[in-house]
Scaffold this active site. Structure first.
Site, PDB file in Angstrom:
ATOM      1  N   THR A  12       0.817  -1.213   0.000  1.00  0.00           N
ATOM      2  CA  THR A  12       0.000   0.000   0.000  1.00  0.00           C
ATOM      3  C   THR A  12       0.852   1.266   0.000  1.00  0.00           C
ATOM      4  O   THR A  12       0.674   2.151  -0.843  1.00  0.00           O
ATOM      5  CB  THR A  12      -0.907   0.009   1.251  1.00  0.00           C
ATOM      6  OG1 THR A  12      -1.631  -1.217   1.271  1.00  0.00           O
ATOM      7  CG2 THR A  12      -1.870   1.170   1.216  1.00  0.00           C
ATOM      8  N   VAL A  13       1.797   1.352   0.936  1.00  0.00           N
ATOM      9  CA  VAL A  13       2.555   2.591   1.091  1.00  0.00           C
ATOM     10  C   VAL A  13       3.548   2.794  -0.061  1.00  0.00           C
ATOM     11  O   VAL A  13       3.667   3.894  -0.610  1.00  0.00           O
ATOM     12  CB  VAL A  13       3.264   2.634   2.464  1.00  0.00           C
ATOM     13  CG1 VAL A  13       4.179   3.845   2.566  1.00  0.00           C
ATOM     14  CG2 VAL A  13       2.231   2.661   3.588  1.00  0.00           C
ATOM     15  N   LYS A 102       7.931   1.198  11.350  1.00  0.00           N
ATOM     16  CA  LYS A 102       8.023   1.576  12.775  1.00  0.00           C
ATOM     17  C   LYS A 102       8.686   0.509  13.625  1.00  0.00           C
ATOM     18  O   LYS A 102       9.420   0.820  14.566  1.00  0.00           O
ATOM     19  CB  LYS A 102       6.646   1.924  13.336  1.00  0.00           C
ATOM     20  CG  LYS A 102       5.639   0.808  13.244  1.00  0.00           C
ATOM     21  CD  LYS A 102       4.248   1.258  13.692  1.00  0.00           C
ATOM     22  CE  LYS A 102       3.215   0.253  13.250  1.00  0.00           C
ATOM     23  NZ  LYS A 102       2.910   0.311  11.816  1.00  0.00           N
ATOM     24  N   GLU A 125       9.259  10.390   9.514  1.00  0.00           N
ATOM     25  CA  GLU A 125       7.946  10.929   9.894  1.00  0.00           C
ATOM     26  C   GLU A 125       6.832   9.898   9.707  1.00  0.00           C
ATOM     27  O   GLU A 125       5.913   9.802  10.527  1.00  0.00           O
ATOM     28  CB  GLU A 125       7.657  12.182   9.061  1.00  0.00           C
ATOM     29  CG  GLU A 125       6.341  12.874   9.339  1.00  0.00           C
ATOM     30  CD  GLU A 125       6.297  13.576  10.685  1.00  0.00           C
ATOM     31  OE1 GLU A 125       5.627  13.040  11.580  1.00  0.00           O
ATOM     32  OE2 GLU A 125       6.931  14.651  10.838  1.00  0.00           O
ATOM     33  N   GLY A 183     -11.485  -1.841   6.248  1.00  0.00           N
ATOM     34  CA  GLY A 183     -10.070  -1.704   5.923  1.00  0.00           C
ATOM     35  C   GLY A 183      -9.253  -0.988   6.980  1.00  0.00           C
ATOM     36  O   GLY A 183      -8.092  -0.645   6.754  1.00  0.00           O
ATOM     37  N   ASP A 197       1.507  -1.878  18.422  1.00  0.00           N
ATOM     38  CA  ASP A 197       1.727  -0.859  17.393  1.00  0.00           C
ATOM     39  C   ASP A 197       1.955   0.520  18.025  1.00  0.00           C
ATOM     40  O   ASP A 197       2.898   1.227  17.676  1.00  0.00           O
ATOM     41  CB  ASP A 197       0.493  -0.834  16.470  1.00  0.00           C
ATOM     42  CG  ASP A 197       0.546   0.269  15.437  1.00  0.00           C
ATOM     43  OD1 ASP A 197       1.201   0.077  14.399  1.00  0.00           O
ATOM     44  OD2 ASP A 197      -0.063   1.333  15.673  1.00  0.00           O
ATOM     45  N   LYS A 201       5.555   3.113  18.232  1.00  0.00           N
ATOM     46  CA  LYS A 201       5.530   4.542  17.889  1.00  0.00           C
ATOM     47  C   LYS A 201       5.953   5.382  19.089  1.00  0.00           C
ATOM     48  O   LYS A 201       6.660   6.388  18.942  1.00  0.00           O
ATOM     49  CB  LYS A 201       4.130   4.937  17.404  1.00  0.00           C
ATOM     50  CG  LYS A 201       3.743   4.246  16.095  1.00  0.00           C
ATOM     51  CD  LYS A 201       2.260   4.402  15.813  1.00  0.00           C
ATOM     52  CE  LYS A 201       1.862   3.755  14.498  1.00  0.00           C
ATOM     53  NZ  LYS A 201       0.382   3.693  14.341  1.00  0.00           N
ATOM     54  N   GLY A 298      -3.514   5.366   5.924  1.00  0.00           N
ATOM     55  CA  GLY A 298      -3.955   5.827   4.621  1.00  0.00           C
ATOM     56  C   GLY A 298      -2.796   5.834   3.651  1.00  0.00           C
ATOM     57  O   GLY A 298      -1.706   6.285   3.971  1.00  0.00           O
TER      58      GLY A 298
END
Lengths: 324, 324
Positions: A12-13, A102, A125, A183, A197, A201, A298
């Site tokens: 996706t990314v 991450k 970032e 999703g 997760d 971070k 996203g």
């Protein structure tokens, strides 16, 4: 002259970065001072069908990516290894690195930054809160401020589930399934709902703010899957909300961190954060309290943070030794 | 080597810069690579008593400030002139400029930036929303994003008064007097409650985001002093809040801006902003909606934005031609 970019991973990314490099080509050329040309994409499985022009070089051999001599590598693969080894090799060859990974960066970020010092930029970032520029904002504030405390909603899946339960009266399982259907949650949601997760971070934020991390074992890490109906009811009756909060604070030179559900009153800066958003609430000794809220996931949001990182590195080097 | 800094104006903000340069001396020396030494303070009235050591050079002659050959000027005076002339002279002499003067910058910012191009940095984060790094955040996003729309609460005084009326049932006059008593409103509150203050900040944002401003006369600018009790009641009965919103949007290449009270539903990103805070809600084409909230005033908050601007300039030059 052109700027040569490689993408590691075409999930996706990675695909998001590819799209932005295409659709924003003129804008990026203007800001970077030269066109950014894609010199290769590293994938796991060469036989998978992808909507890419034939002119794009796709390989499953990292050495073939390095042989292209990219100026920058956009890294969007998952897991610690071989990612860390890949990026170490890149930095060794004076290639700028922008990562969205991450798990790798929480563990190896400091080593990568030390290795990169004086040579190349490391942008990260996108590891934390997707396109919401939390790290950039903190970096700016740290020029003059000491940041005494942060509290953050860093896992969009958990926040979506908690919002559904508290705003719409759904049960945990129902809310999770809806998050998966829309999703917002993985097929295996363990990392999200168990708090891992958010933990990764938080460790990246700790490194940026305090130049160190608490020992990982010392940080209580609790997810959202054990909150009882009674606890939700109690909170609601008092006008409060339960939110999954990652927090860290320096007290007398010691870092106190935790990742766990907390009951927030309406006056708390994170009380109003509903849905899949991420948000951070921080306290600077000069500026006071600040809150930044935005998307926690996203494709284009995350990829845009990576492209912004690259431009910042490209415009700043060699004036700035480190991106953050 | 030392870095020579001058401060123009020794009111609240100028004194804040002075304080930060003293109290954060070691930290700033480390980040800037050299100690920042105060080489002069420009004041209006030399005979006024000030708590300053005798070693600090205080003058009411700007030429005497320039004669010190400062590396940077922190400008914290009020009004268009002589401020703009002062800063023009500074840029001519290759002195970096950091300003908190929104009225001057809304009108002359573009000319200063053009004049400074390639030579020195111009920092103006403190003109808009005090220490809340709105401009820095937007600058970062603009590297990859187009910002299609912003809506913002840019006047803390108005927001404080509106909050008091709607949350505590106070009347307008009572709320204004309380704001004055608590130091949130000037003795003459015209600029705040008529919307002019928010207007100037909006024009600065427009310049940054769209590289242009709508013609000033074309922007409806309405304050908070004509909202009726009925309007407040109607909003409250529907669960809404009236907030003073500065907004700008690009539609088909044209800028549409306004500064006026608006009724916000609870789902709006600015609905929960109470008290003297400022906040901005923006939409990026890649990142989606983002909200940043923080102090809209305050001595150290505003001054910290100026010190951050300077460090950014100092670390980046000459790699970056312009700060924003």
């Amino acid at each position: 002259m052109t700027i040569k970019a490689a993408i590691l991973g075409f999930g996706t990314v990675g695909e998001g970065v590819y799209q932005i490099l295409q659709t924003k080509r003129d804008h990026l050329t203007k800001l970077a001072g030269a066109p950014i040309e894609l010199c290769g994409i590293l994938v796991d499985n060469l036989s998978k069908e992808r909507e890419l022009p034939h002119s794009v070089f796709v390989t499953d051999q990292y050495e073939q990516i390095l042989a292209q001599k990219p100026d920058v590598i956009f890294e969007a693969i998952v897991g610690e290894e071989p990612c860390f080894s890949y990026l170490t090799k890149a930095v060794d060859r004076h290639i700028h690195v922008v990562t969205a990974n991450k798990v790798m960066f929480a563990k190896y970020g400091t080593r990568l930054l030390e290795q990169a010092a004086q040579k190349v930029g490391i942008g990260y970032e996108a590891t934390t809160a997707s396109g919401t520029p939390i790290l950039g904002t903190i970096t700016r504030l740290l020029q003059a401020n000491s940041i005494t405390k942060i509290e953050a909603i860093l896992n969009g899946t958990s926040n979506y589930i908690l919002s559904s339960i508290q705003n719409e009266g759904k049960g945990f399982q129902e809310a999770l399934e809806e998050a998966q259907k829309r999703g917002f949650a993985e097929a295996d949601p363990t990392n999200d709902i168990k708090g891992y997760d958010a933990f990764y971070k938080l460790m990246i934020l700790s490194q940026l703010i305090y130049q160190s991390q608490p020992s990982w074992e010392s940080v209580p890490c609790e997810g959202i899957d054990h909150i009882t109906a009674d606890q939700f009811n109690d909170a609601q009756q008092q006008g409060n909300k339960i939110r999954h909060i990652a927090s860290i604070e320096e007290v007398n030179g010691e870092l106190h961190a935790s990742v766990k559900p907390q009951v927030l009153s309406p006056s708390h800066g994170l009380h109003s954060i509903d849905g899949v958003d991420n948000a951070i609430h921080l306290f600077g000794d000069l500026v006071g309290p600040l809150t930044l809220r935005g998307p926690g996931a996203g494709q284009l949001a995350t990829a845009s943070a990576m492209v912004e990182d690259f431009l910042y590195i490209w415009q700043s080097y060699p004036a700035k030794q480190l991106l953050y």
